[in-house]
Scaffold this motif. Structure first.
Motif, PDB file in Angstrom:
ATOM      1  N   TYR A 283       0.800  -1.295   0.208  1.00 12.56           N
ATOM      2  CA  TYR A 283      -0.210   0.127  -0.065  1.00 12.56           C
ATOM      3  C   TYR A 283       0.662   1.561  -0.526  1.00 12.56           C
ATOM      4  O   TYR A 283       0.583   2.244  -0.981  1.00 12.56           O
ATOM      5  N   LEU A 284       2.200   1.341   0.192  1.00 14.33           N
ATOM      6  CA  LEU A 284       2.575   1.951   0.895  1.00 14.33           C
ATOM      7  C   LEU A 284       3.360   2.837  -0.226  1.00 14.33           C
ATOM      8  O   LEU A 284       3.793   4.040  -1.138  1.00 14.33           O
ATOM      9  N   LYS A 285       3.593   1.384  -1.000  1.00 13.01           N
ATOM     10  CA  LYS A 285       4.667   1.239  -2.321  1.00 13.01           C
ATOM     11  C   LYS A 285       3.559   1.955  -3.683  1.00 13.01           C
ATOM     12  O   LYS A 285       3.775   3.233  -4.284  1.00 13.01           O
ATOM     13  N   GLU A 286       2.631   1.730  -3.347  1.00 18.78           N
ATOM     14  CA  GLU A 286       1.867   1.997  -4.488  1.00 18.78           C
ATOM     15  C   GLU A 286       0.455   3.118  -4.552  1.00 18.78           C
ATOM     16  O   GLU A 286       0.485   4.063  -5.447  1.00 18.78           O
ATOM     17  N   ASN A 287       0.741   3.544  -3.570  1.00 22.81           N
ATOM     18  CA  ASN A 287       0.691   5.877  -3.393  1.00 22.81           C
ATOM     19  C   ASN A 287       1.487   6.112  -3.482  1.00 22.81           C
ATOM     20  O   ASN A 287       1.459   7.715  -3.382  1.00 22.81           O
ATOM     21  N   GLY A 288       2.544   5.786  -3.818  1.00 21.95           N
ATOM     22  CA  GLY A 288       3.657   7.334  -3.334  1.00 21.95           C
ATOM     23  C   GLY A 288       4.308   7.159  -2.015  1.00 21.95           C
ATOM     24  O   GLY A 288       5.216   8.370  -2.049  1.00 21.95           O
ATOM     25  N   TYR A 289       3.450   6.436  -1.020  1.00 22.84           N
ATOM     26  CA  TYR A 289       4.326   7.507   0.524  1.00 22.84           C
ATOM     27  C   TYR A 289       5.341   6.956   0.132  1.00 22.84           C
ATOM     28  O   TYR A 289       6.503   7.201   1.085  1.00 22.84           O
ATOM     29  N   ALA A 290       5.928   5.742  -0.029  1.00 20.75           N
ATOM     30  CA  ALA A 290       7.853   5.054   0.520  1.00 20.75           C
ATOM     31  C   ALA A 290       8.254   4.729  -0.779  1.00 20.75           C
ATOM     32  O   ALA A 290       7.893   4.611  -1.902  1.00 20.75           O
ATOM     33  N   HIS A 291       9.688   5.398  -0.513  1.00 15.44           N
ATOM     34  CA  HIS A 291      10.568   5.384  -1.620  1.00 15.44           C
ATOM     35  C   HIS A 291      12.149   4.976  -0.691  1.00 15.44           C
ATOM     36  O   HIS A 291      11.838   4.959   0.718  1.00 15.44           O
ATOM     37  N   ILE A 292      12.958   4.213  -2.499  1.00 12.86           N
ATOM     38  CA  ILE A 292      14.162   4.407  -1.656  1.00 12.86           C
ATOM     39  C   ILE A 292      14.852   4.541  -1.443  1.00 12.86           C
ATOM     40  O   ILE A 292      14.675   5.971  -2.050  1.00 12.86           O
ATOM     41  N   SER A 293      15.673   4.860  -0.113  1.00 16.65           N
ATOM     42  CA  SER A 293      16.903   5.437   0.489  1.00 16.65           C
ATOM     43  C   SER A 293      18.360   4.692   0.657  1.00 16.65           C
ATOM     44  O   SER A 293      17.511   4.285   2.019  1.00 16.65           O
ATOM     45  N   GLU A 294      18.921   4.881  -0.163  1.00 20.61           N
ATOM     46  CA  GLU A 294      20.103   3.836   0.406  1.00 20.61           C
ATOM     47  C   GLU A 294      19.966   2.601   0.367  1.00 20.61           C
ATOM     48  O   GLU A 294      20.110   1.729   1.240  1.00 20.61           O
ATOM     49  N   GLY A 295      19.313   2.320  -0.502  1.00 17.37           N
ATOM     50  CA  GLY A 295      18.356   0.708  -0.419  1.00 17.37           C
ATOM     51  C   GLY A 295      17.648   0.282   0.670  1.00 17.37           C
ATOM     52  O   GLY A 295      16.870  -0.526   0.547  1.00 17.37           O
ATOM     53  N   ALA A 296      16.914   1.154   1.937  1.00 24.82           N
ATOM     54  CA  ALA A 296      15.971   0.983   2.502  1.00 24.82           C
ATOM     55  C   ALA A 296      14.942   1.839   1.809  1.00 24.82           C
ATOM     56  O   ALA A 296      14.749   2.596   1.173  1.00 24.82           O
ATOM     57  N   LEU A 297      13.037   1.425   2.139  1.00 22.87           N
ATOM     58  CA  LEU A 297      12.141   1.867   2.204  1.00 22.87           C
ATOM     59  C   LEU A 297      12.031   2.840   3.380  1.00 22.87           C
ATOM     60  O   LEU A 297      11.848   2.507   4.683  1.00 22.87           O
TER      61      LEU A 297
END
Length: 589
Positions: A283-297
């Motif tokens: 859900y967090l990925k699909e709705n654009g809330y989460a992104h990858i930073s230095e390999g972590a979500l």
């Protein structure tokens, strides 16, 4: 019943308006100079600028309208414009009698009841409770009881830690010691034993050993991490061991929490949130809330108004594994699905404030919770020794909670036995009740966010602002009521309290009528220490009244019945307050 302060406010505000001034200037407060008056209004000072009139002239105008009111025994305007108020004895007695007719002593429930979850346990399975768990348990329990008393549907959740590396460490060490058990035979397909292969004592020894060993041996820690992964992916044997660990630990935890008079409606665990994690991450990925930073979500939670750095809320590590953040957010998802709460309160060490800032912001930003769900971080300070450092055992280790309770009970037992001749069994029972009051009141009487010093001698004293002193006051009232029944007869039913006979009786009444307001403030502010201060003030007022009044020998029956009714009400209010603190008075001390 309306609060007494609200009744006074209404009358004084009405007088301001009738005198030609704005009614908001008629706000009444409890006097900060009780030697001069009981209540005060300083509104004339604020009104002077707007109405271009001397404050004392405004105060005189208002007082002139109130002097004949039956509510006030004495109301005067004092330079430069204070209004000093003493309520009439008739009004005071009438209010106290009305309180006495109400099983809630006049305290109204909140107008808008809520469903509230309080997260206040935080214990870990396979580990004993230690003094670091004390504050969360007793502060959370009191706040839960206050919330219920005020009419809310409050659910206490222990939220056990049961799903991290600690499980892998225990399994790894247990396998090392008992390699031939069926739990470690991957070819075994039968039913696992119902009896656990360890006791709580063995379990509590295994974890600290394994934890310390893993820090010195990287290969051992790697093995434990693999065991953790296998457990979390449903390894049959490890799951069976994990269930044994839970059952043995929870049985022991319940016993220790019972000793604190702390109970939970929910015995939820970190593992209960795991099924919600995959869908939440998607859900967090699909709705654009989460992104990858230095390999972590991660989810960015920094706000423009921040004056210090607030790092992103990490959802998954670079290797795809979850964290406490992940579990806490998934727990919110679970709580929304199961309970849809209006509010969630977390009673946690105040040093975790930044962490909860991240998690709360993430939950709101990503709409994991309803927009109007209230999230409260109630951070508490540390319990320190006399050296000002976190409380330790004499040899410098972390003290187990059950050992602390034993130490206090023993100290109280010795005091009880030195003061009177009673059976050892009764003395032990008294020591248990008084010892618990010493611990819990000693903690709760401090503002939750403040650090405090644990002082065994002071906390177990029967004098001063201590739990034993409050219990002794209740026991003394019980003794008087018992003596009345033995020497005179049944306690008076339906008797009315007369107007105050002397200053000490009046002062006791004035303390009792604060009950409604104290409860409301303690509830609004999540502040059990306000109830502690209140019961201490009642106890002091009762002590003075008791020493100045000969209740049992009073020959005027009407007066005697009035006093008996007054002290019965005093005991009722004290008992109610102590119950909200999670305490109960013995029959004698």
């Amino acid at each position: 019943m309306k609060k007494i302060i609200d009744l006074l406010n209404a009358e004084v505000k009405d007088a301001f308006e009738k005198a030609g001034y704005d009614k908001e200037y008629g706000s009444v407060t409890i006097s900060n100079r009780p030697d001069l008056c009981q209540y005060q209004c300083n509104g004339a000072l604020a009104a002077a600028k707007k109405f271009k009139k001397a404050p004392i002239m405004i105060a005189n105008d208002v007082v002139a309208l109130l002097e004949k009111s039956r509510t006030f025994g004495e109301i005067t305007a004092i330079m430069p414009g204070f209004i000093n108020i003493k309520v009439s004895d008739a009004f005071l007695a009438s209010y106290v009698n009305e309180m006495n007719q109400d099983e809630r002593f006049g305290c109204e429930k909140t107008e808008n009841p809520k469903k509230v979850i309080i997260d206040y346990g935080g214990a870990n399975v396979a580990k004993p409770l230690h003094v670091g768990h004390l504050r969360s348990a007793i502060i959370g329990e009191s706040i839960k009881r206050i919330g219920k008393f005020m009419g809310n549907d409050v659910i206490g959740d222990v939220h056990l830690g049961d799903w991290g590396l600690q499980m892998g460490l225990i399994i790894t060490e247990f396998r090392k010691r008992n390699p031939d058990l069926v739990y470690f035979d991957d070819a075994y397909t039968g039913k696992y034993p119902e009896e656990p292969p360890f006791t709580i004592s063995e379990l509590e020894e295994i974890y600290p050993f394994a934890n310390a060993y893993s820090k010195e041996h990287p290969e051992y820690k790697e093995e434990a991490m693999k065991a953790t992964n296998l457990l979390q992916n449903g390894h049959r044997g490890y799951m069976a061991l994990w269930n044994h660990i839970l059952n043995v630990s929870i049985t022991d935890l319940k016993k220790n929490y019972d000793n604190l008079n702390v109970s939970f409606e929910l015995w939820k665990k970190e593992s209960d949130a795991q099924p919600y994690i995959p869908d939440m991450v998607e859900y967090l990925k699909e709705n654009g809330y989460a992104h990858i930073s230095e390999g972590a979500l991660v989810v960015d939670v920094k706000e423009e108004t921040d004056t210090k750095e607030v790092p992103p809320c990490m959802i998954l590590k670079s290797d795809g594994s979850s964290l406490y953040n992940t579990t806490d957010l998934a727990t919110m998802v679970e709580r929304r699905k199961l309970f849809n709460p209006d509010a969630i309160i977390y009673v946690v060490d105040k040093r975790q404030e930044l962490y909860f800032t991240q998690v709360f912001r993430c939950a709101k930003k990503t709409k994991i919770l309803e927009e109007d769900t209230q999230l409260t971080f109630l951070g508490f300070g540390t319990m320190n020794g006399k050296d000002g450092k976190p409380f330790k055992t004499r040899d410098g280790g972390v003290m187990r909670l059950e050992n602390l309770i034993k130490e206090i009970n023993e100290a109280v037992y010795e005091k009880v036995m030195s003061n009177r001749e009673i059976s050892e069994e009764e003395a032990r029972n008294i020591a248990k009740a008084v010892g618990l009051a010493a611990i819990k009141y000693g903690d709760l009487s401090n503002q939750a966010s403040k650090d405090y010093v644990f002082d065994l001698d002071r906390f177990t004293s029967f004098e001063g602002n201590t739990g034993p002193y409050i219990l002794y006051t209740i026991v003394r009232i019980k003794s008087i009521l018992g003596k009345y029944q033995n020497e005179i007869g049944q306690l008076p039913q339906g008797a009315k309290m007369k107007t105050a006979f002397n200053d000490s009786e009046r002062d006791l009444m004035l303390e009792l009528v604060k009950f409604n307001e104290v409860m409301y403030n303690a509830y609004q502010e999540n502040a059990p220490h306000k109830i502690c201060q209140y019961v201490y003030e009642i106890s002091n007022a009762f002590s003075k009244f008791y020493h100045e009044t000969k209740i049992i020998s009073e020959e005027n029956k009407e007066q005697q019945d009035s006093w008996i009714t007054l002290i019965s009400l005093t005991a009722g209010i004290l008992n109610q307050c102590m119950d909200l603190l999670g305490l109960e008075a013995p029959d004698r001390m």
